[in-house]
Write a protein that holds these residues in place. Structure first.
Motif, short mmCIF file in Angstrom:
data_model
loop_
_atom_site.label_atom_id
_atom_site.label_comp_id
_atom_site.label_asym_id
_atom_site.label_seq_id
_atom_site.Cartn_x
_atom_site.Cartn_y
_atom_site.Cartn_z
N UNK A 172 0.84 -1.20 0.00
CA UNK A 172 0.00 0.00 0.00
C UNK A 172 0.87 1.26 0.00
N UNK A 173 1.91 1.26 0.82
CA UNK A 173 2.83 2.40 0.88
C UNK A 173 3.49 2.61 -0.48
N UNK A 174 3.95 1.52 -1.10
CA UNK A 174 4.61 1.63 -2.41
C UNK A 174 3.64 2.15 -3.46
N UNK A 175 2.39 1.69 -3.44
CA UNK A 175 1.40 2.16 -4.41
C UNK A 175 1.13 3.66 -4.22
N UNK A 176 1.02 4.09 -2.97
CA UNK A 176 0.81 5.51 -2.69
C UNK A 176 2.02 6.34 -3.12
N UNK A 177 3.21 5.83 -2.90
CA UNK A 177 4.43 6.53 -3.30
C UNK A 177 4.50 6.65 -4.82
N UNK A 178 4.18 5.57 -5.52
CA UNK A 178 4.20 5.62 -6.99
C UNK A 178 3.15 6.59 -7.52
N UNK A 179 1.98 6.62 -6.90
CA UNK A 179 0.93 7.55 -7.34
C UNK A 179 1.37 8.99 -7.11
N UNK A 180 2.00 9.25 -5.98
CA UNK A 180 2.49 10.60 -5.69
C UNK A 180 3.57 11.01 -6.68
N UNK A 181 4.48 10.09 -6.98
CA UNK A 181 5.53 10.40 -7.96
C UNK A 181 4.93 10.64 -9.34
N UNK A 182 3.92 9.88 -9.71
CA UNK A 182 3.28 10.07 -11.01
C UNK A 182 2.59 11.43 -11.08
N UNK A 183 1.94 11.82 -10.00
CA UNK A 183 1.31 13.16 -9.96
C UNK A 183 2.37 14.25 -10.09
N UNK A 184 3.48 14.07 -9.41
CA UNK A 184 4.56 15.06 -9.47
C UNK A 184 5.13 15.15 -10.89
N UNK A 185 5.35 14.00 -11.53
CA UNK A 185 5.85 14.00 -12.90
C UNK A 185 4.85 14.67 -13.84
N UNK A 186 3.56 14.41 -13.63
CA UNK A 186 2.53 15.02 -14.48
C UNK A 186 2.52 16.53 -14.29
N UNK A 187 2.66 17.00 -13.06
CA UNK A 187 2.67 18.45 -12.80
C UNK A 187 3.90 19.10 -13.43
N UNK A 188 5.05 18.41 -13.34
CA UNK A 188 6.25 18.96 -13.97
C UNK A 188 6.10 19.02 -15.48
N UNK A 189 5.55 17.97 -16.06
CA UNK A 189 5.35 17.95 -17.51
C UNK A 189 4.38 19.05 -17.94
N UNK A 190 3.36 19.26 -17.15
CA UNK A 190 2.39 20.32 -17.44
C UNK A 190 3.06 21.68 -17.37
N UNK A 191 3.91 21.87 -16.38
CA UNK A 191 4.64 23.13 -16.24
C UNK A 191 5.57 23.36 -17.41
N UNK A 192 6.28 22.30 -17.83
CA UNK A 192 7.17 22.42 -18.98
C UNK A 192 6.38 22.74 -20.24
N UNK A 193 5.21 22.14 -20.39
CA UNK A 193 4.37 22.40 -21.57
C UNK A 193 3.89 23.85 -21.57
N UNK A 194 3.51 24.35 -20.42
CA UNK A 194 3.10 25.76 -20.33
C UNK A 194 4.24 26.69 -20.68
N UNK A 195 5.42 26.37 -20.17
CA UNK A 195 6.59 27.21 -20.46
C UNK A 195 6.93 27.17 -21.94
N UNK A 196 6.83 26.01 -22.54
CA UNK A 196 7.12 25.89 -23.97
C UNK A 196 6.09 26.67 -24.78
N UNK A 197 4.85 26.65 -24.37
CA UNK A 197 3.80 27.39 -25.06
C UNK A 197 4.02 28.89 -24.95
N UNK A 198 4.43 29.38 -23.79
CA UNK A 198 4.68 30.81 -23.60
C UNK A 198 5.88 31.26 -24.42
#
Length: 171
Positions: free
Chosen positions: A132-158
């Motif tokens: 359960x801990x590992x699944x929660x950690x992986x989900x948190x890391x995936x959310x963090x990667x998605x937020x970073x990718x979204x930020x990079x996409x916004x920066x590239x668009x600007x």
């Protein structure tokens, strides 16, 4: 309530092998003679006693319960074949039926191997918590990667918009 019954059943079956193993180890010469009389090597007396003792302790504490219960069931069924095969003798037939009942109880214990109040159950709970801990950690890391990718996409668009606003001679 059924888990309490399984717990006490596990202890009661273990007591049979605990007493038998201790008896075999205390009276090695008698055990040696009994095993030799069945046509088996008498040197199996000590290993048999140790096997029964170790299996009983593992059942009592719930360590590898399913493994030990299936090994003991095979052991008990083999004792019917080697020591209680004279079914015309009422004493031998009764001993064979007793061993058959013990093997049945051990097979039921195999079916309910990971019960409460055992090391196996504790280990399974820890595995589940870790998963359960590992699944929660992986989900948190995936959310963090998605937020970073979204930020990079916004920066590239600007930056693309900024490039297009420059006059063509400065590009």
């Amino acid at each position: 309530m059924s888990m309490i019954a399984v717990f006490f059943g596990r202890l009661f079956i273990a007591v049979i092998f605990l007493v038998s193993g201790i008896s075999k180890l205390i009276h090695v010469s008698d055990t040696h003679a009994m095993i030799a009389a069945a046509g088996l090597p008498g040197a199996l007396a000590v290993p048999t006693g140790l096997f029964e003792l170790l299996a009983a302790l593992c059942l009592i504490f719930g360590v590898a319960t399913r493994l030990w219960s299936i090994l003991l069931a095979v052991f008990v069924l083999l004792t019917i074949l080697f020591f209680h095969r004279e079914f015309t003798d009422p004493v031998q037939a009764m001993a064979a039926m007793k061993n058959l009942a013990i093997a049945g109880g051990l097979l039921c214990l195999f079916g309910y191997g990971h019960t409460r109040w055992s090391y196996d159950a504790l280990r399974q709970r820890r595995r589940d918590e870790h998963a359960k801990y590992e699944a929660e950690r992986r989900a948190s890391e995936a959310e963090l990667r998605a937020a970073r990718a979204e930020g990079r996409a916004e920066m590239a668009g600007e930056s693309a918009v900024i490039v297009e606003k420059r006059p063509f001679w400065r590009r």
